[in-house]
Design a protein around this motif. Structure first.
Motif, PDB file in Angstrom:
ATOM      1  N   VAL A 225     -18.333   3.411 -44.010  1.00  0.00           N
ATOM      2  CA  VAL A 225     -19.751   3.730 -44.202  1.00  0.00           C
ATOM      3  C   VAL A 225     -19.967   4.325 -45.591  1.00  0.00           C
ATOM      4  O   VAL A 225     -20.953   4.018 -46.266  1.00  0.00           O
ATOM      5  N   LEU A 226     -19.044   5.171 -46.027  1.00  0.00           N
ATOM      6  CA  LEU A 226     -19.148   5.737 -47.374  1.00  0.00           C
ATOM      7  C   LEU A 226     -19.159   4.636 -48.437  1.00  0.00           C
ATOM      8  O   LEU A 226     -19.897   4.726 -49.426  1.00  0.00           O
ATOM      9  N   LEU A 227     -18.346   3.617 -48.244  1.00  0.00           N
ATOM     10  CA  LEU A 227     -18.328   2.499 -49.198  1.00  0.00           C
ATOM     11  C   LEU A 227     -19.697   1.835 -49.280  1.00  0.00           C
ATOM     12  O   LEU A 227     -20.175   1.502 -50.372  1.00  0.00           O
ATOM     13  N   ARG A 228     -20.326   1.630 -48.110  1.00  0.00           N
ATOM     14  CA  ARG A 228     -21.658   1.012 -48.121  1.00  0.00           C
ATOM     15  C   ARG A 228     -22.687   1.935 -48.761  1.00  0.00           C
ATOM     16  O   ARG A 228     -23.563   1.481 -49.504  1.00  0.00           O
ATOM     17  N   LEU A 229     -22.583   3.223 -48.469  1.00  0.00           N
ATOM     18  CA  LEU A 229     -23.530   4.180 -49.062  1.00  0.00           C
ATOM     19  C   LEU A 229     -23.395   4.232 -50.579  1.00  0.00           C
ATOM     20  O   LEU A 229     -24.377   4.440 -51.296  1.00  0.00           O
ATOM     21  N   CYS A 230     -22.171   4.049 -51.066  1.00  0.00           N
ATOM     22  CA  CYS A 230     -21.926   4.057 -52.511  1.00  0.00           C
ATOM     23  C   CYS A 230     -22.076   2.677 -53.134  1.00  0.00           C
ATOM     24  O   CYS A 230     -21.824   2.507 -54.341  1.00  0.00           O
ATOM     25  N   ASN A 231     -22.439   1.703 -52.313  1.00  0.00           N
ATOM     26  CA  ASN A 231     -22.625   0.332 -52.790  1.00  0.00           C
ATOM     27  C   ASN A 231     -21.360  -0.195 -53.464  1.00  0.00           C
ATOM     28  O   ASN A 231     -21.421  -0.980 -54.411  1.00  0.00           O
ATOM     29  N   ASN A 232     -20.185   0.289 -52.985  1.00  0.00           N
ATOM     30  CA  ASN A 232     -18.882  -0.134 -53.507  1.00  0.00           C
ATOM     31  C   ASN A 232     -18.712   0.107 -55.006  1.00  0.00           C
ATOM     32  O   ASN A 232     -17.906  -0.563 -55.668  1.00  0.00           O
ATOM     33  N   LYS A 233     -19.465   1.056 -55.552  1.00  0.00           N
ATOM     34  CA  LYS A 233     -19.311   1.392 -56.978  1.00  0.00           C
ATOM     35  C   LYS A 233     -18.023   2.186 -57.166  1.00  0.00           C
ATOM     36  O   LYS A 233     -17.872   3.283 -56.622  1.00  0.00           O
ATOM     37  N   LYS A 234     -17.097   1.638 -57.953  1.00  0.00           N
ATOM     38  CA  LYS A 234     -15.760   2.201 -58.040  1.00  0.00           C
ATOM     39  C   LYS A 234     -15.743   3.621 -58.579  1.00  0.00           C
ATOM     40  O   LYS A 234     -14.938   4.448 -58.152  1.00  0.00           O
ATOM     41  N   ASP A 235     -16.622   3.932 -59.537  1.00  0.00           N
ATOM     42  CA  ASP A 235     -16.600   5.283 -60.103  1.00  0.00           C
ATOM     43  C   ASP A 235     -17.009   6.323 -59.068  1.00  0.00           C
ATOM     44  O   ASP A 235     -16.411   7.409 -58.991  1.00  0.00           O
ATOM     45  N   LEU A 236     -18.010   5.992 -58.223  1.00  0.00           N
ATOM     46  CA  LEU A 236     -18.445   6.927 -57.181  1.00  0.00           C
ATOM     47  C   LEU A 236     -17.379   7.065 -56.094  1.00  0.00           C
ATOM     48  O   LEU A 236     -17.083   8.161 -55.620  1.00  0.00           O
ATOM     49  N   VAL A 237     -16.798   5.918 -55.706  1.00  0.00           N
ATOM     50  CA  VAL A 237     -15.761   5.944 -54.672  1.00  0.00           C
ATOM     51  C   VAL A 237     -14.558   6.749 -55.160  1.00  0.00           C
ATOM     52  O   VAL A 237     -13.960   7.524 -54.412  1.00  0.00           O
ATOM     53  N   LYS A 238     -14.203   6.574 -56.420  1.00  0.00           N
ATOM     54  CA  LYS A 238     -13.043   7.268 -56.984  1.00  0.00           C
ATOM     55  C   LYS A 238     -13.226   8.780 -56.926  1.00  0.00           C
ATOM     56  O   LYS A 238     -12.273   9.526 -56.686  1.00  0.00           O
ATOM     57  N   GLN A 239     -14.464   9.245 -57.125  1.00  0.00           N
ATOM     58  CA  GLN A 239     -14.725  10.691 -57.118  1.00  0.00           C
ATOM     59  C   GLN A 239     -14.395  11.314 -55.765  1.00  0.00           C
ATOM     60  O   GLN A 239     -13.639  12.280 -55.688  1.00  0.00           O
ATOM     61  N   TRP A 240     -14.966  10.739 -54.680  1.00  0.00           N
ATOM     62  CA  TRP A 240     -14.713  11.374 -53.389  1.00  0.00           C
ATOM     63  C   TRP A 240     -13.325  11.042 -52.852  1.00  0.00           C
ATOM     64  O   TRP A 240     -12.736  11.835 -52.106  1.00  0.00           O
ATOM     65  N   ALA A 241     -12.760   9.889 -53.255  1.00  0.00           N
ATOM     66  CA  ALA A 241     -11.396   9.572 -52.836  1.00  0.00           C
ATOM     67  C   ALA A 241     -10.408  10.565 -53.443  1.00  0.00           C
ATOM     68  O   ALA A 241      -9.478  11.028 -52.767  1.00  0.00           O
ATOM     69  N   SER A 242     -10.614  10.915 -54.712  1.00  0.00           N
ATOM     70  CA  SER A 242      -9.734  11.887 -55.372  1.00  0.00           C
ATOM     71  C   SER A 242      -9.855  13.263 -54.726  1.00  0.00           C
ATOM     72  O   SER A 242      -8.850  13.968 -54.550  1.00  0.00           O
ATOM     73  N   LYS A 243     -11.088  13.631 -54.331  1.00  0.00           N
ATOM     74  CA  LYS A 243     -11.278  14.913 -53.636  1.00  0.00           C
ATOM     75  C   LYS A 243     -10.501  14.953 -52.330  1.00  0.00           C
ATOM     76  O   LYS A 243      -9.866  15.957 -51.994  1.00  0.00           O
TER      77      LYS A 243
END
Length: 435
Positions: A225-243
């Protein structure tokens, strides 16, 4: 299939008929005959969609309709088949907006003199259908409606884990997917229409994961669901994945490093995090595996080392927080639980899928533990990992096919069955050859 549908239309309030129909007809979408698939779609539209359309003007609320909809989420096969049915129907003709409007009205309306159990059944049934239709008709779901109920679920969260009254019909209320996940999934599909509220929802879901209170089997759904909310934008996904990677690494250090250093040395460090409970230890490992599959954030080497430690046969104890019966907690060294070691193998396997040098280093350990581990759950998970690696690194696993096949004689029925199914699948897909 036609006979079952006729029976259901003749006796629409028979729960036995509903149960049999819901567990049989949707699954026919997987039939090899196109005519059978077409018939399954027709019966589904007649039995489900038409009744949903009529609900708003119904005097009694058609309570068995909601029981029917909840049954469409009983078992992975039925749930997946219902998803496929809705997708196929939407390709043939757009899903009527009336259906989505009726389902939303069913969630929000109050029927006079309705019992709490009946209302809960109606809510569960409506969300089940919204969950199946959201991927193909999200434009007809009001984004504020989905957001409102997501917030309500968060506010009511303590009651979710409260024990159910004994008189409640568990079979009626439970399904493969919880209402919370259904609401969250729908929210993910309406994300394009959330506007400036979208980022707030992302933060809420990330905070849920960072609390590590999400049940292990639901973590992957939250991540998707987070991927869909972020529209699969890698920079946004990378931020919360790193956290999440950092949080897991810090928390696992509290379990692994004190055991490696000894209690006296770790106790002297006032900055050290308290060790996790056994339940949270497993959740950290689930989270690592699910985030690793996104392949968008660099996995800290320290985290890889910690996971490798947990699968090592030479690493036998971890430091845990044990909750006592009186509610107090204490810190203690304990033997690495079998479930934790099994989850660690899965997490490490997922890390290996995106890191071939790591896979090259770990495959020998996987095979060794497959042969020597005393725990069926560990051997079972290792078999799953090796079969996944065989698809990605076929030449690497070829030499170990004989060791994998030896599990067909394993003392555990679970391991034998899993081995048979997975080796058969690999052979059918030509990943391995049998001489």
């Amino acid at each position: 299939m036609s006979c079952l549908t006729e029976l259901l239309q003749k006796f629409p309030h028979s729960r036995k008929t509903i149960t049999v129909w819901a567990s049989t007809v949707p699954c026919m979408i997987a039939d090899t005959e196109a005519s059978v698939q077409e018939l399954a779609m027709k019966h589904f539209e007649d039995v489900v969609f038409e009744r949903v359309k009529q609900w708003e003007s119904s005097d009694n609320g058609d309570p068995t309709l909601w029981y029917l909809l909840t049954r469409l989420d009983f078992g992975a096969d039925v749930s997946n088949s219902t998803h496929r049915l809705c997708l196929r129907i939407s390709k043939k003709s757009p899903i009527s907006k009336k259906i989505l409007v009726s389902l939303q009205a069913a969630v929000e309306s109050d029927v006079q003199d309705e019992s709490s159990e009946s209302k809960e059944l109606r809510t569960k049934g409506a969300w089940t259908m919204l969950f199946h239709l959201a991927p193909v008709a999200a434009q007809h779901i009001a984004p504020l409606f989905a957001l409102k109920y997501w917030k309500k679920m968060q506010a009511d969260k303590p009651s979710e884990v409260a024990p159910k009254p004994k008189e409640q019909d568990d079979e009626t209320m439970e399904g493969t997917t919880s209402v919370t996940l259904q609401v969250l999934s729908v929210l993910g599909y309406v994300a394009p229409w959330l506007g400036d509220k979208r980022q707030r929802v992302v933060e809420d879901v990330v905070n849920q994961l960072l609390s590590f209170d999400v049940e292990p089997m639901k973590i992957q759904a939250y991540v998707q669901v987070l991927l869909r909310l972020c529209n699969n934008k890698k920079d946004l996904v990378k931020q919360w994945a790193s956290k999440l990677f950092d949080a897991c690494g810090n928390a696992l250090s509290g379990a692994v490093l004190p055991s490696a250093l000894g209690d006296d040395e770790s106790a002297e460090d006032p900055s050290a995090l308290p060790p996790p409970t056994p339940e949270k230890l497993d959740r950290y490992l689930f989270t690592i595996g699910d985030i690793a599959q996104l392949n968008c954030a660099v996995v800290p080497q320290r985290l890889v080392t910690i996971v490798q430690s947990l699968v090592s046969s030479g690493f036998s104890t971890v430091c845990l927080t044990i909750v006592n019966e009186d509610g107090t907690s204490s810190r203690a060294k304990a033997k690495v639980p079998a479930s934790t070691r099994a989850h660690a193998f899965v997490a490490l396997g997922k890390l290996c899928l995106y890191d071939q040098p790591l896979a090259n280093r770990c495959v020998v350990a996987f095979v060794r533990e497959l042969q020597s581990s005393p725990y069926p759950i560990v051997r079972n998970n290792i078999m799953v990992v090796l079969c996944d690696l065989a698809r990605k690194y076929t030449s690497l696993i070829d030499r170990y096919v004989v060791d994998m096949a030896a599990c067909l004689k394993d003392e555990s029925e679970l391991v034998r069955r899993q081995t048979l199914m997975m080796l058969r699948a690999l052979m059918q897909e030509d990943y391995i050859k049998w001489n």
